[in-house]
Design a protein around this motif. Sequence first.
Motif, PDB file in Angstrom:
ATOM      1  N   TYR A   1     -91.685 -81.965  52.502  1.00  0.00           N
ATOM      2  CA  TYR A   1     -91.036 -80.600  52.315  1.00  0.00           C
ATOM      3  C   TYR A   1     -89.746 -80.464  53.108  1.00  0.00           C
ATOM      4  O   TYR A   1     -88.804 -80.306  52.792  1.00  0.00           O
ATOM      5  CB  TYR A   1     -92.203 -79.616  52.328  1.00  0.00           C
ATOM      6  CG  TYR A   1     -91.645 -78.027  51.597  1.00  0.00           C
ATOM      7  CD1 TYR A   1     -91.444 -78.082  50.197  1.00  0.00           C
ATOM      8  CD2 TYR A   1     -91.609 -76.782  52.581  1.00  0.00           C
ATOM      9  CE1 TYR A   1     -91.495 -76.759  50.071  1.00  0.00           C
ATOM     10  CE2 TYR A   1     -90.661 -76.168  52.080  1.00  0.00           C
ATOM     11  CZ  TYR A   1     -90.495 -75.826  50.936  1.00  0.00           C
ATOM     12  OH  TYR A   1     -90.363 -74.313  50.587  1.00  0.00           O
TER      13      TYR A   1
ATOM     14  N   THR B   1     -85.250 -79.308  46.179  1.00  0.00           N
ATOM     15  CA  THR B   1     -86.298 -80.305  45.748  1.00  0.00           C
ATOM     16  C   THR B   1     -87.268 -79.199  46.417  1.00  0.00           C
ATOM     17  O   THR B   1     -88.854 -79.269  46.129  1.00  0.00           O
ATOM     18  CB  THR B   1     -86.459 -81.384  46.486  1.00  0.00           C
ATOM     19  OG1 THR B   1     -85.491 -82.437  46.464  1.00  0.00           O
ATOM     20  CG2 THR B   1     -87.685 -82.018  46.675  1.00  0.00           C
ATOM     21  N   ARG B   2     -86.994 -78.462  47.387  1.00  0.00           N
ATOM     22  CA  ARG B   2     -87.958 -77.731  48.098  1.00  0.00           C
ATOM     23  C   ARG B   2     -88.340 -76.398  46.926  1.00  0.00           C
ATOM     24  O   ARG B   2     -89.245 -76.015  46.383  1.00  0.00           O
ATOM     25  CB  ARG B   2     -87.729 -76.818  49.278  1.00  0.00           C
ATOM     26  CG  ARG B   2     -87.724 -77.724  50.326  1.00  0.00           C
ATOM     27  CD  ARG B   2     -87.241 -77.397  51.501  1.00  0.00           C
ATOM     28  NE  ARG B   2     -85.916 -77.645  52.106  1.00  0.00           N
ATOM     29  CZ  ARG B   2     -85.554 -76.707  53.355  1.00  0.00           C
ATOM     30  NH1 ARG B   2     -86.011 -75.500  53.823  1.00  0.00           N
ATOM     31  NH2 ARG B   2     -84.443 -76.785  53.238  1.00  0.00           N
TER      32      ARG B   2
ATOM     33  N   ARG C   1     -99.212 -75.589  56.291  1.00  0.00           N
ATOM     34  CA  ARG C   1     -97.914 -76.176  54.651  1.00  0.00           C
ATOM     35  C   ARG C   1     -98.370 -77.368  55.308  1.00  0.00           C
ATOM     36  O   ARG C   1     -97.682 -77.874  56.186  1.00  0.00           O
ATOM     37  CB  ARG C   1     -97.194 -75.776  54.476  1.00  0.00           C
ATOM     38  CG  ARG C   1     -96.166 -76.655  53.210  1.00  0.00           C
ATOM     39  CD  ARG C   1     -95.252 -76.723  53.538  1.00  0.00           C
ATOM     40  NE  ARG C   1     -94.387 -75.313  53.154  1.00  0.00           N
ATOM     41  CZ  ARG C   1     -94.118 -73.775  52.501  1.00  0.00           C
ATOM     42  NH1 ARG C   1     -93.673 -74.567  51.112  1.00  0.00           N
ATOM     43  NH2 ARG C   1     -93.500 -73.417  52.972  1.00  0.00           N
TER      44      ARG C   1
ATOM     45  N   ALA D   1     -87.010 -82.104  53.417  1.00  0.00           N
ATOM     46  CA  ALA D   1     -86.799 -82.466  51.511  1.00  0.00           C
ATOM     47  C   ALA D   1     -84.666 -81.866  51.526  1.00  0.00           C
ATOM     48  O   ALA D   1     -85.009 -80.985  52.085  1.00  0.00           O
ATOM     49  CB  ALA D   1     -87.804 -82.074  50.198  1.00  0.00           C
TER      50      ALA D   1
ATOM     51  N   ILE E   1     -93.334 -74.561  41.384  1.00  0.00           N
ATOM     52  CA  ILE E   1     -94.363 -75.647  40.911  1.00  0.00           C
ATOM     53  C   ILE E   1     -95.678 -74.754  41.595  1.00  0.00           C
ATOM     54  O   ILE E   1     -96.989 -74.400  40.653  1.00  0.00           O
ATOM     55  CB  ILE E   1     -94.229 -77.023  40.886  1.00  0.00           C
ATOM     56  CG1 ILE E   1     -93.432 -77.403  40.321  1.00  0.00           C
ATOM     57  CG2 ILE E   1     -96.027 -77.538  40.544  1.00  0.00           C
ATOM     58  CD1 ILE E   1     -92.830 -79.090  39.768  1.00  0.00           C
ATOM     59  N   GLY E   2     -95.829 -75.769  42.859  1.00  0.00           N
ATOM     60  CA  GLY E   2     -96.767 -74.539  43.550  1.00  0.00           C
ATOM     61  C   GLY E   2     -96.903 -73.509  43.124  1.00  0.00           C
ATOM     62  O   GLY E   2     -98.678 -72.660  42.917  1.00  0.00           O
TER      63      GLY E   2
ATOM     64  N   SER F   1     -86.413 -69.793  43.755  1.00  0.00           N
ATOM     65  CA  SER F   1     -86.431 -71.108  43.244  1.00  0.00           C
ATOM     66  C   SER F   1     -85.662 -71.032  41.837  1.00  0.00           C
ATOM     67  O   SER F   1     -84.737 -72.149  41.844  1.00  0.00           O
ATOM     68  CB  SER F   1     -88.197 -71.574  43.031  1.00  0.00           C
ATOM     69  OG  SER F   1     -88.727 -71.048  43.993  1.00  0.00           O
TER      70      SER F   1
ATOM     71  N   LEU G   1     -88.187 -76.525  43.535  1.00  0.00           N
ATOM     72  CA  LEU G   1     -88.776 -77.409  42.550  1.00  0.00           C
ATOM     73  C   LEU G   1     -90.718 -77.419  42.663  1.00  0.00           C
ATOM     74  O   LEU G   1     -90.978 -76.815  42.386  1.00  0.00           O
ATOM     75  CB  LEU G   1     -88.660 -78.379  42.335  1.00  0.00           C
ATOM     76  CG  LEU G   1     -89.227 -78.756  40.935  1.00  0.00           C
ATOM     77  CD1 LEU G   1     -89.615 -78.176  39.705  1.00  0.00           C
ATOM     78  CD2 LEU G   1     -88.473 -80.536  41.019  1.00  0.00           C
ATOM     79  N   ALA G   2     -90.232 -77.908  44.348  1.00  0.00           N
ATOM     80  CA  ALA G   2     -91.842 -77.546  44.812  1.00  0.00           C
ATOM     81  C   ALA G   2     -92.511 -76.477  44.908  1.00  0.00           C
ATOM     82  O   ALA G   2     -93.553 -75.806  44.582  1.00  0.00           O
ATOM     83  CB  ALA G   2     -91.859 -78.207  46.175  1.00  0.00           C
ATOM     84  N   ASP G   3     -91.549 -75.013  45.219  1.00  0.00           N
ATOM     85  CA  ASP G   3     -92.413 -73.905  45.697  1.00  0.00           C
ATOM     86  C   ASP G   3     -92.638 -73.684  44.170  1.00  0.00           C
ATOM     87  O   ASP G   3     -93.446 -72.592  44.155  1.00  0.00           O
ATOM     88  CB  ASP G   3     -91.091 -73.338  45.891  1.00  0.00           C
ATOM     89  CG  ASP G   3     -91.166 -73.299  47.491  1.00  0.00           C
ATOM     90  OD1 ASP G   3     -91.919 -73.546  48.114  1.00  0.00           O
ATOM     91  OD2 ASP G   3     -90.024 -72.919  48.031  1.00  0.00           O
TER      92      ASP G   3
ATOM     93  N   ASP H   1     -95.638 -80.186  55.442  1.00  0.00           N
ATOM     94  CA  ASP H   1     -94.956 -80.046  55.126  1.00  0.00           C
ATOM     95  C   ASP H   1     -93.868 -81.543  55.872  1.00  0.00           C
ATOM     96  O   ASP H   1     -92.806 -81.990  56.206  1.00  0.00           O
ATOM     97  CB  ASP H   1     -93.606 -79.928  56.107  1.00  0.00           C
ATOM     98  CG  ASP H   1     -94.333 -78.508  57.264  1.00  0.00           C
ATOM     99  OD1 ASP H   1     -95.295 -78.409  57.258  1.00  0.00           O
ATOM    100  OD2 ASP H   1     -93.364 -78.106  58.065  1.00  0.00           O
TER     101      ASP H   1
END
Length: 192
Positions: free
Chosen positions: A82, A89-90, A77, A85, A96-97, A161, A92-94, A79
């Motif tokens: 990431y 925030t992490r 990754r 963060a 979406i990913g 998440s 939310l990123a997870d 990072d």
Amino acid sequence: MRMLAWLASLICGLNQFIGKVFSWLALGIVLVCFAVVVLRYVFATSFVWMQDLYIWMNGAMFTAVAGFALLRDDHVRVDIFYRPAKVRTRALADLIGIIVFLMPFCWVVYTYSMPFVIRAWGYHEASANVGGMPGLYILKSFIIAFTAVLALQGIALLIRSILVLAGRPELVPPAIQYSADQKAVGTHEEAV
């Protein structure tokens, strides 16, 4: 929410078990490869099935432990943003990913590999090498196992998440807590 946390914990436990069992294949790979080299260069003989064996064990191991690697965050990754963060925030990123990349990837691999695996089972495909191992169709089935363990672990991370974004990080199973959460848990345990 507790049911989701239980499901995530169950998935993580399954992938930990699979990962620990199949990681032992690494030792088998080394031993078989060593035997092939010794047989070839010391005794001037070789067996095609032994060469197939360590290659197939390698394939089985790496496809079976994919979910375990995702559980342990051992995948590659970038990072730069990431790691520093905030936990939300992490999360939310997870989220979406996983939805945009991981689950569609698992679906595409499953969809395109299933006819390939079914065909291999249909005629009990074996090694293309003369004197090679039978049962290549079993190894090809690990492609389906790969998508299953990876998608299951993706679901566990998706649940993580959701729990974090819903304000319930205390329900996140210990196996998949964010590193900042683990520090907080360790501090809390020391205080108790």
